[in-house]
Design a protein around this motif. Structure first.
Motif, PDB file in Angstrom:
ATOM      1  N   SER A  63       0.863  -1.177   0.000  1.00  0.00           N
ATOM      2  CA  SER A  63       0.000   0.000   0.000  1.00  0.00           C
ATOM      3  C   SER A  63       0.894   1.220   0.000  1.00  0.00           C
ATOM      4  N   MET A  64       0.522   2.191  -0.819  1.00  0.00           N
ATOM      5  CA  MET A  64       1.295   3.422  -0.840  1.00  0.00           C
ATOM      6  C   MET A  64       0.384   4.603  -1.090  1.00  0.00           C
ATOM      7  N   PHE A  65       0.864   5.771  -0.684  1.00  0.00           N
ATOM      8  CA  PHE A  65       0.168   7.020  -0.931  1.00  0.00           C
ATOM      9  C   PHE A  65       0.686   7.589  -2.242  1.00  0.00           C
ATOM     10  N   VAL A  66      -0.243   8.037  -3.103  1.00  0.00           N
ATOM     11  CA  VAL A  66       0.134   8.792  -4.300  1.00  0.00           C
ATOM     12  C   VAL A  66      -0.582  10.138  -4.220  1.00  0.00           C
ATOM     13  N   SER A  67       0.131  11.192  -4.601  1.00  0.00           N
ATOM     14  CA  SER A  67      -0.454  12.532  -4.500  1.00  0.00           C
ATOM     15  C   SER A  67      -1.179  12.944  -5.764  1.00  0.00           C
ATOM     16  N   GLY A  68      -1.118  12.125  -6.782  1.00  0.00           N
ATOM     17  CA  GLY A  68      -1.718  12.420  -8.079  1.00  0.00           C
ATOM     18  C   GLY A  68      -0.793  11.903  -9.157  1.00  0.00           C
ATOM     19  N   GLY A  69      -1.176  12.113 -10.398  1.00  0.00           N
ATOM     20  CA  GLY A  69      -0.354  11.648 -11.508  1.00  0.00           C
ATOM     21  C   GLY A  69      -1.200  10.986 -12.570  1.00  0.00           C
ATOM     22  N   PHE A  70      -0.606   9.980 -13.226  1.00  0.00           N
ATOM     23  CA  PHE A  70      -1.272   9.265 -14.318  1.00  0.00           C
ATOM     24  C   PHE A  70      -1.119   7.767 -14.135  1.00  0.00           C
ATOM     25  N   LEU A  71      -2.079   7.020 -14.657  1.00  0.00           N
ATOM     26  CA  LEU A  71      -2.028   5.569 -14.689  1.00  0.00           C
ATOM     27  C   LEU A  71      -2.328   5.147 -16.118  1.00  0.00           C
ATOM     28  N   GLU A  72      -1.491   4.256 -16.652  1.00  0.00           N
ATOM     29  CA  GLU A  72      -1.717   3.724 -17.997  1.00  0.00           C
ATOM     30  C   GLU A  72      -1.757   2.207 -17.926  1.00  0.00           C
ATOM     31  N   VAL A  73      -2.752   1.618 -18.590  1.00  0.00           N
ATOM     32  CA  VAL A  73      -2.849   0.178 -18.731  1.00  0.00           C
ATOM     33  C   VAL A  73      -2.715  -0.136 -20.211  1.00  0.00           C
ATOM     34  N   SER A  74      -1.765  -1.013 -20.538  1.00  0.00           N
ATOM     35  CA  SER A  74      -1.551  -1.388 -21.929  1.00  0.00           C
ATOM     36  C   SER A  74      -0.801  -2.713 -21.980  1.00  0.00           C
ATOM     37  N   HIS A  75      -1.272  -3.644 -22.781  1.00  0.00           N
ATOM     38  CA  HIS A  75      -0.595  -4.939 -23.001  1.00  0.00           C
ATOM     39  C   HIS A  75      -0.281  -5.656 -21.692  1.00  0.00           C
ATOM     40  N   ASN A  76      -1.271  -5.781 -20.818  1.00  0.00           N
ATOM     41  CA  ASN A  76      -1.154  -6.477 -19.532  1.00  0.00           C
ATOM     42  C   ASN A  76      -0.077  -5.873 -18.636  1.00  0.00           C
ATOM     43  N   SER A  77       0.067  -4.567 -18.734  1.00  0.00           N
ATOM     44  CA  SER A  77       1.055  -3.837 -17.947  1.00  0.00           C
ATOM     45  C   SER A  77       0.416  -2.548 -17.417  1.00  0.00           C
ATOM     46  N   VAL A  78       0.724  -2.214 -16.168  1.00  0.00           N
ATOM     47  CA  VAL A  78       0.239  -0.988 -15.550  1.00  0.00           C
ATOM     48  C   VAL A  78       1.444  -0.116 -15.214  1.00  0.00           C
ATOM     49  N   VAL A  80       2.319   3.517 -13.406  1.00  0.00           N
ATOM     50  CA  VAL A  80       1.840   4.633 -12.601  1.00  0.00           C
ATOM     51  C   VAL A  80       2.958   5.671 -12.557  1.00  0.00           C
ATOM     52  N   LEU A  81       2.655   6.846 -13.086  1.00  0.00           N
ATOM     53  CA  LEU A  81       3.572   7.983 -13.024  1.00  0.00           C
ATOM     54  C   LEU A  81       3.009   8.931 -11.979  1.00  0.00           C
ATOM     55  N   ALA A  82       3.526   8.821 -10.755  1.00  0.00           N
ATOM     56  CA  ALA A  82       2.981   9.588  -9.632  1.00  0.00           C
ATOM     57  C   ALA A  82       3.752  10.884  -9.436  1.00  0.00           C
ATOM     58  N   ASP A  83       3.018  11.936  -9.074  1.00  0.00           N
ATOM     59  CA  ASP A  83       3.678  13.199  -8.730  1.00  0.00           C
ATOM     60  C   ASP A  83       4.637  12.958  -7.567  1.00  0.00           C
ATOM     61  N   THR A  84       4.115  12.410  -6.482  1.00  0.00           N
ATOM     62  CA  THR A  84       4.912  11.931  -5.349  1.00  0.00           C
ATOM     63  C   THR A  84       4.242  10.666  -4.844  1.00  0.00           C
ATOM     64  N   ALA A  85       5.009   9.822  -4.172  1.00  0.00           N
ATOM     65  CA  ALA A  85       4.465   8.578  -3.635  1.00  0.00           C
ATOM     66  C   ALA A  85       5.332   8.109  -2.471  1.00  0.00           C
ATOM     67  N   GLU A  86       4.686   7.416  -1.528  1.00  0.00           N
ATOM     68  CA  GLU A  86       5.376   6.876  -0.359  1.00  0.00           C
ATOM     69  C   GLU A  86       4.756   5.535   0.000  1.00  0.00           C
ATOM     70  N   HIS A  87       5.606   4.562   0.349  1.00  0.00           N
ATOM     71  CA  HIS A  87       5.103   3.311   0.919  1.00  0.00           C
ATOM     72  C   HIS A  87       4.528   3.610   2.297  1.00  0.00           C
ATOM     73  N   ALA A  88       3.600   2.790   2.754  1.00  0.00           N
ATOM     74  CA  ALA A  88       2.961   3.003   4.059  1.00  0.00           C
ATOM     75  C   ALA A  88       3.993   3.102   5.179  1.00  0.00           C
ATOM     76  N   ASP A  89       5.025   2.262   5.137  1.00  0.00           N
ATOM     77  CA  ASP A  89       6.009   2.271   6.221  1.00  0.00           C
ATOM     78  C   ASP A  89       6.977   3.450   6.146  1.00  0.00           C
ATOM     79  N   GLU A  90       6.899   4.260   5.103  1.00  0.00           N
ATOM     80  CA  GLU A  90       7.741   5.454   4.982  1.00  0.00           C
ATOM     81  C   GLU A  90       7.036   6.714   5.486  1.00  0.00           C
ATOM     82  N   ILE A  91       5.751   6.622   5.744  1.00  0.00           N
ATOM     83  CA  ILE A  91       4.970   7.793   6.144  1.00  0.00           C
ATOM     84  C   ILE A  91       5.180   8.078   7.626  1.00  0.00           C
ATOM     85  N   ASP A  92       5.544   9.309   7.937  1.00  0.00           N
ATOM     86  CA  ASP A  92       5.687   9.776   9.310  1.00  0.00           C
ATOM     87  C   ASP A  92       4.285  10.169   9.794  1.00  0.00           C
TER      88      ASP A  92
END
Length: 151
Positions: A63-78, A80-92
């Motif tokens: 699980s991670m936080f994303v602040s926004g960005g884009f998601l593309e699905v194509s040829h069984n591949s996803v 995610v180009l996130a503006d910023t992102a953090e894994h749950a264990d990285e969040i203070d």
């Protein structure tokens, strides 16, 4: 490489790669609502809103936080180009709670529409970060093991 029951997922920001591997499911906060991506999903390009991005693989979850960005699905591949992102264990959590409190206080005092919109965005990001931590704790699932690169 994606199999019949998985899809390939990459989650990146301008600073780093957060995930590069297989998944059985990707759940993302789309601008129009929550997106659920399964293997062999139809091609898709979507804006992301601040929120929780979940990647599941064989009972494990990232699980991670994303602040926004884009998601593309194509040829069984996803991708995610996130503006910023953090894994749950990285969040203070204390810092996120303070940001939530500060945004709420300032929001109740502002009369300016532009400032109000900025503060609502800050509040949404802080609340989403706190939700990522809470959901990760509550679910208690093991985190997906990322393969190590071999040069």
């Amino acid at each position: 490489m994606a199999t019949r029951n998985t899809l390939h997922v990459e989650v990146v920001t301008a600073e780093r790669e957060l995930y590069n591997g297989e998944a059985n499911l990707v759940s993302a906060p789309g601008a129009e609502g929550q997106l659920g991506i399964l293997p062999r999903h139809a091609p898709l390009l979507a804006f992301l809103s601040p929120g929780i991005l979940r990647i599941e693989l064989d009972g494990a979850e990232d699980s991670m936080f994303v602040s926004g960005g884009f998601l593309e699905v194509s040829h069984n591949s996803v991708t995610v180009l996130a503006d910023t992102a953090e894994h749950a264990d990285e969040i203070d959590q204390a810092r996120a709670e303070e940001a939530r409190r500060r945004a709420q206080e300032r929001l109740s005092e502002t009369r300016n529409d532009v400032e109000r919109a900025e503060l609502q965005g800050a509040l949404e990001r802080a609340v989403s970060r706190l939700k990522v931590v809470e959901i990760s704790r509550r679910r208690g699932r093991r985190r997906i093991d990322m393969p190590t690169s071999q040069d």
